[in-house]
Design an enzyme around this catalytic site. Structure first.
Site, PDB file in Angstrom:
ATOM      1  N   GLU A  52      -5.835  -2.119  -1.755  1.00 49.53           N
ATOM      2  CA  GLU A  52      -6.444  -3.263  -1.075  1.00 49.53           C
ATOM      3  C   GLU A  52      -6.745  -4.385  -2.058  1.00 49.53           C
ATOM      4  O   GLU A  52      -6.660  -4.195  -3.283  1.00 49.53           O
ATOM      5  CB  GLU A  52      -7.716  -2.798  -0.346  1.00 49.53           C
ATOM      6  CG  GLU A  52      -7.391  -1.747   0.705  1.00 49.53           C
ATOM      7  CD  GLU A  52      -8.546  -1.378   1.607  1.00 49.53           C
ATOM      8  OE1 GLU A  52      -9.715  -1.687   1.289  1.00 49.53           O
ATOM      9  OE2 GLU A  52      -8.264  -0.749   2.658  1.00 49.53           O
ATOM     10  N   GLU A  63       2.794   3.307   2.463  1.00 46.55           N
ATOM     11  CA  GLU A  63       4.221   3.500   2.749  1.00 46.55           C
ATOM     12  C   GLU A  63       5.079   2.532   1.947  1.00 46.55           C
ATOM     13  O   GLU A  63       6.119   2.891   1.405  1.00 46.55           O
ATOM     14  CB  GLU A  63       4.508   3.290   4.243  1.00 46.55           C
ATOM     15  CG  GLU A  63       3.810   4.264   5.159  1.00 46.55           C
ATOM     16  CD  GLU A  63       2.456   3.746   5.644  1.00 46.55           C
ATOM     17  OE1 GLU A  63       1.695   3.187   4.830  1.00 46.55           O
ATOM     18  OE2 GLU A  63       2.167   3.941   6.830  1.00 46.55           O
TER      19      GLU A  63
HETATM   20  N1  THU Z   1      -2.826   1.314   5.781  1.00 50.22           N
HETATM   21  C1  THU Z   1      -1.794   1.971   5.187  1.00 50.22           C
HETATM   22  O1  THU Z   1      -1.811   2.246   3.980  1.00 50.22           O
HETATM   23  N2  THU Z   1      -0.729   2.319   5.950  1.00 50.22           N
HETATM   24  C2  THU Z   1      -0.613   2.040   7.278  1.00 50.22           C
HETATM   25  O2  THU Z   1       0.422   2.310   7.879  1.00 50.22           O
HETATM   26  C3  THU Z   1      -1.711   1.421   8.001  1.00 50.22           C
HETATM   27  C4  THU Z   1      -2.850   0.955   7.178  1.00 50.22           C
HETATM   28  C5  THU Z   1      -3.979   0.945   4.972  1.00 50.22           C
HETATM   29  C6  THU Z   1      -4.112  -0.523   4.736  1.00 50.22           C
HETATM   30  C7  THU Z   1      -5.598  -0.664   4.488  1.00 50.22           C
HETATM   31  O3  THU Z   1      -5.851  -0.457   3.114  1.00 50.22           O
HETATM   32  C8  THU Z   1      -6.219   0.468   5.281  1.00 50.22           C
HETATM   33  O4  THU Z   1      -5.173   1.341   5.619  1.00 50.22           O
HETATM   34  C9  THU Z   1      -6.934   0.016   6.544  1.00 50.22           C
HETATM   35  O5  THU Z   1      -6.110  -0.777   7.317  1.00 50.22           O
END
Ligand code: THU
Length: 138
Positions: A52, A63
């Site tokens: 993040e 992913e």
């Molecule tokens: N996130 C992922 O890593 N993969 C996904 O397919 C959906 C969301 C993460 C992004 C963010 O850091 C957190 O999950 C909340 O949205």
């Protein structure tokens, strides 16, 4: 034991790798850790976690991190991916990740996991039946 076509790769190993990848997640804003493991057609495994950013829109999903790591190492053919999070429910890839992955394999099998390792398997085409496609004319 369920095995994948890529060199008889065990599904459990891929899911456990995705779970381990989650440990490196940087998720101070959402609090949700996500891990992914991408299996190449040659049987190699690349892992990724979500990263993040304080400028929220710059966040990258687990992913895509796994995919970009593999791609930048020269990988072009992929068999399967496992996605897991800290949620009890199944962690399905977001739309942006589906579009990115779709560029390199409609048949990619996605193992959408719950935190304890139960999974649903879908192909990328099932998850994103109509990706954006553009073929520039030469
Ligand atoms: N996130 C992922 O890593 N993969 C996904 O397919 C959906 C969301 C993460 C992004 C963010 O850091 C957190 O999950 C909340 O949205």
């Amino acid at each position: 034991m369920i095995k994948l076509p890529a060199m008889d790769f065990p599904v459990e190993k891929m899911i456990n790798t995705a779970r381990a990848a989650k440990e490196a997640a940087y998720a101070p804003y959402s609090g949700l850790r996500v891990g992914a493991a991408l299996l190449t057609s040659q049987g190699r495994l690349y892992k990724g976690c979500n990263i993040e950013n304080v400028s929220y829109g710059l966040t990258v999903c687990a992913e895509r991190v796994a995919f970009y790591k593999a791609f930048s190492e020269g990988e072009r053919q992929f068999a399967a991916m496992a996605v897991i999070s800290d949620l009890d429910g199944f962690c399905s890839p977001c739309g942006a990740c589906r579009q990115v992955l779709s560029e390199f394999g409609a048949d990619l099998k996605i193992y959408i996991c719950s935190k304890n390792g139960e999974f649903i398997v879908k192909t990328l085409t099932e998850l994103l039946p109509e990706p954006f496609i553009f073929r520039p004319s030469s």
